[in-house]
Scaffold this active site. Structure first.
Site, mmCIF file in Angstrom:
data_model
loop_
_atom_site.group_PDB
_atom_site.id
_atom_site.type_symbol
_atom_site.label_atom_id
_atom_site.label_comp_id
_atom_site.label_asym_id
_atom_site.label_seq_id
_atom_site.Cartn_x
_atom_site.Cartn_y
_atom_site.Cartn_z
ATOM 1 N N HIS A 36 6.010 -18.072 -3.523
ATOM 2 C CA HIS A 36 7.230 -17.442 -4.054
ATOM 3 C C HIS A 36 7.445 -17.816 -5.523
ATOM 4 C CE1 HIS A 36 9.009 -15.492 -0.444
ATOM 5 N NE2 HIS A 36 8.232 -16.354 0.173
ATOM 6 N N THR A 37 6.357 -18.162 -6.189
ATOM 7 C CA THR A 37 6.419 -18.433 -7.633
ATOM 8 C C THR A 37 6.058 -17.185 -8.431
ATOM 9 O OG1 THR A 37 4.175 -19.272 -7.376
ATOM 10 C CG2 THR A 37 5.922 -20.914 -7.554
ATOM 11 N N ALA A 126 -2.390 -10.489 8.717
ATOM 12 C CA ALA A 126 -2.366 -11.957 8.677
ATOM 13 C C ALA A 126 -1.982 -12.454 7.289
ATOM 14 C CB ALA A 126 -3.735 -12.514 9.079
ATOM 15 N N GLY A 127 -1.701 -11.527 6.386
ATOM 16 C CA GLY A 127 -1.339 -11.928 5.026
ATOM 17 C C GLY A 127 -2.529 -12.387 4.209
ATOM 18 N N LEU A 128 -3.725 -11.873 4.536
ATOM 19 C CA LEU A 128 -4.937 -12.278 3.809
ATOM 20 C C LEU A 128 -5.429 -11.171 2.878
ATOM 21 C CD1 LEU A 128 -6.771 -14.185 6.691
ATOM 22 C CD2 LEU A 128 -5.238 -15.096 4.944
ATOM 23 N N SER A 131 -5.432 -5.094 2.198
ATOM 24 C CA SER A 131 -5.168 -3.904 1.367
ATOM 25 C C SER A 131 -5.674 -4.100 -0.060
ATOM 26 C CB SER A 131 -3.675 -3.554 1.370
ATOM 27 O OG SER A 131 -2.906 -4.646 0.922
ATOM 28 N N ASP A 175 -2.995 -10.878 -5.419
ATOM 29 C CA ASP A 175 -3.973 -10.492 -4.396
ATOM 30 C C ASP A 175 -5.147 -9.725 -4.996
ATOM 31 O OD1 ASP A 175 -1.963 -11.563 -2.924
ATOM 32 O OD2 ASP A 175 -1.415 -9.721 -1.880
#
Length: 384
Positions: A36-37, A126-128, A131, A175
């Site tokens: 969250h930075t 899974a947040g990896l 996309s 990402d």
């Protein structure tokens, strides 16, 4: 990745009836520290992981792009790049590809059509960053097929633009940037304000163990927006553009003037930025004992100040911590309210970590975890 290469080649051959000329890949990622930075103009420290999205491709003489999705039963999509490229309600997977192509054209790149087959093993949901891997590999594909003069950073920015503007999902740049620019056995320190990147060497053979709590993530959007607003409010009170510009000393001097909740959120971001910059230094020097402390502090800050962990995730962190001690680090990774933890684990302790999690996690929470043992890997590029 060998299976993925075989799958995309086979699908290309069977659906399009000829052989591809290029094989390309782009990896998923995990963020080691710096949570969250990003939207506070701060620092993040992700690494690319050896779970990838792979493409088989060939140029076409006309302006048609044909795509075969191996993971959706060889479902196909086709569009003309000289016509308006539109959003497909019933083929969500194809919108990432359409968006990337549309944004490349919008940036002034010139190319003709392509035949593409695509498959990936980045775990979805899974947040990896499955996309981002897809967006980056498609950008990479057109770069290689048509020798486009486009940097890896611009491939990343183009992917982010496609996700934000075409797919309609708000995401930062981390990402795509790590997927496009990752290095084997390295993490990447990314300055989310300047977009400057620094490769950070990791101890040789260090395993990156990602464990999905499989806790369904509720409230994510509303809670995320609230956190963001609280951070923006704190920045306003300090009279700065973003919390990145506030030191911990400045915060401590003024904390009493802030709403208690806003103060907690700001303290997390300010201390997390400091931790992330220090983590890049200690990781590069191989000081895993200090890295372990920084990751533990990061987790505690997310739990107590930012309040984004859940009991299942805290349980997982404790189980892993009890096995690795000061030999490696562990913390929640990602947006929060469920999702994954990441651990840096010496190879000789990986089996012990897996055994402990398999024995204790489900017994304590009623949920079955998913474990991914990864290495830090190269970013997007040609495979063949």
């Amino acid at each position: 990745m060998t299976n993925l290469i075989k799958n995309v080649k086979d699908a290309f051959n069977s659906v399009l009836s000829y052989a591809p000329t290029h094989i390309l890949q782009a990896p998923g990622r995990v963020n080691l520290i710096g949570e969250h930075t990003d939207y506070n103009d701060g620092f993040v420290l992700p690494c690319a992981i050896n779970y990838q999205t792979v493409v088989a491709a060939a140029k076409r003489d006309d302006n048609i792009v044909r795509v075969v999705s191996v993971d959706y039963g060889n479902e196909t999509d086709e569009f003309d790049i000289t016509q308006e490229i539109t959003f497909q309600e019933n083929k969500m997977w194809s919108n990432y590809i359409r968006g990337v192509v549309k944004c490349l054209i919008g940036r002034g790149y010139e190319f003709k059509g392509a035949d593409i087959s695509v498959s990936g093993n980045v775990p979805q949901g899974a947040g990896l960053s499955s996309s981002a891997a897809l967006e980056v590999v498609i950008g990479q594909t057109f770069k290689e097929l048509y020798n486009l003069d486009i940097s890896q950073a611009e491939i990343a920015l183009n992917g982010q633009q496609a996700e934000n503007e075409f797919v309609g999902c708000n995401c930062g740049i981390m990402d795509q940037m790590i997927s496009a620019e990752g290095n084997e056995n390295h993490a990447m320190l990314l300055d989310c304000r300047s977009l400057e990147t620094t490769a950070v060497s990791m101890p040789e053979d260090m395993s990156v163990v990602i464990i999905n709590s499989n806790k369904k993530r509720g409230l994510v959007d509303s809670e995320y927006n609230t956190r963001r607003e609280q951070c923006e409010e704190a920045a306003r009170i300090f009279g700065v553009k973003a919390l990145r510009d506030v030191t911990i000393e400045e915060f401590n001097a003024k904390a009493h003037e802030l709403d208690e909740m806003v103060a907690k959120r700001a303290r997390h971001v300010i201390t997390e930025n400091d931790r992330t910059e220090e983590a890049a230094k200690v990781l590069a020097s191989g000081d895993m004992k200090r890295m372990a402390v920084l990751m533990a502090e990061s987790h505690a800050s997310m739990r107590d100040d930012f309040e984004i962990t859940v009991s299942e995730v805290d349980t997982l962190v404790d189980i892993v911590k009890n096995v690795i001690g000061a030999e490696g680090g562990v913390r929640m990774t990602g947006g929060g309210f469920g999702g994954c933890i990441v651990a840096l684990v010496p190879p000789m302790l990986v089996d012990e970590v897996k055994a402990a999690v398999e024995e204790l996690y489900e017994a304590k929470t009623g949920l079955k975890e998913s474990i991914y043992v990864c290495q830090a890997t190269n970013g997007a590029g040609l495979v063949l």
